[in-house]
Design a protein around this motif. Structure first.
Motif: not given
Length: 266
Positions: A157-159, A125-127, A143-146, A14-18
């Motif tokens: 998790r979806k990412g 997203g995942t598009g 690398v996943i940012v959350t 999602k957006g907004g997590v930096g």
């Protein structure tokens, strides 16, 4: 991908997590570790890396032969973004295939110069762009940012699942905005919750690369075109980013040893 040894995607569900702030600082930290680094802003609708790297509006890349462009340079790294090619004040009113095509052009028509690592700042997203990346070039890892917030973790998790489905290794998770410390009284509080990064990495058997504070200075420095790794190279946050960069390099090396070697330019 001529001129690139390893591609690392930095993504979030999602957006907004930096994510963009983390990508810029992670790329600069990898450069500070002595590697040749590039940064591709893959967010076609809302590119932000030009501002974060201090590259002014209207600065355009030079051509490098027919249908190729030289990346711009900022703080010792090479960079390419849609913001360098269009008026960033005009909205990109494009359907998915056009966005995927523009991303593919940025990726393959940039004349990257002998990079050890190319970091790609993925859109949320995942598009289309995520699929295009996984199909067109060999990606060393993601690398996943959350944030610790439950809603952000659901999308993270979806990412992770998306990258696993397209056979891209997840190198680790960065938990951003982990803790806020009041600048007046010094009280620390986990505004977005706590322990989310640890639970996520335990569930997917990956590593927690680092936890970053919710700090005004990180935002101000990125908005000002001098991300924290450049603005305060000896500070605690910069040290955290450099530690993350070393872990990414170790994970990429381990992936290369475990699997078939990645060949570029064939």
């Amino acid at each position: 991908m001529e001129g690139v040894k390893h591609i690392v995607a930095v993504a979030s569900g999602k957006g907004g997590v930096g994510k963009s702030t983390v990508t810029a600082n992670l790329a600069l930290a990898m450069a500070a570790e002595g590697y040749r680094v590039g940064l591709l802003d893959a967010d076609i609708y809302g590119p932000s890396q030009a501002r974060m790297l201090g590259i002014g509006e209207g600065v355009r890349p030079q051509q490098a032969g027919e249908n190729r462009f030289r990346p711009l340079e900022a703080h010792g790294i090479q960079a390419m973004s849609m913001a360098f090619l269009v008026d960033i004040n005009e909205p990109m009113v494009w359907r998915g295939p056009m966005v995927a095509g523009a991303f593919q052009q940025l990726l393959t028509q940039t004349a990257w110069d002998d990079l050890d690592y190319l970091f790609i700042d993925m859109p949320p997203g995942t598009g289309d762009i995520q699929l295009t990346l996984s199909q067109k070039v060999p990606v060393a890892g993601a690398v996943i940012v959350t944030t610790p917030q439950d809603i952000a973790l659901l999308d993270a998790r979806k990412g992770i699942e998306m990258f696993r489905k397209v056979k891209v290794p997840v190198l680790g998770v960065v938990e951003n905005m982990s803790l806020h410390t009041c600048s007046r009284c010094g009280h620390s509080e986990p505004i977005f919750g706590e322990g989310g990064g640890e639970r996520l990495t335990a569930q997917y058997e990956t590593r927690l690369l680092g936890q970053l504070p919710l700090a005004l200075s990180i935002r101000e420095q990125a908005d000002g075109g001098r991300p924290t790794v450049v603005a305060e190279p000896d500070g605690e946050v910069a040290a955290s980013f450099r530690a993350m960069a070393r872990q990414v390099a170790e994970s990429v090396a381990a992936q290369a040893e475990a699997g078939p070697s990645i060949s570029f330019g064939d």
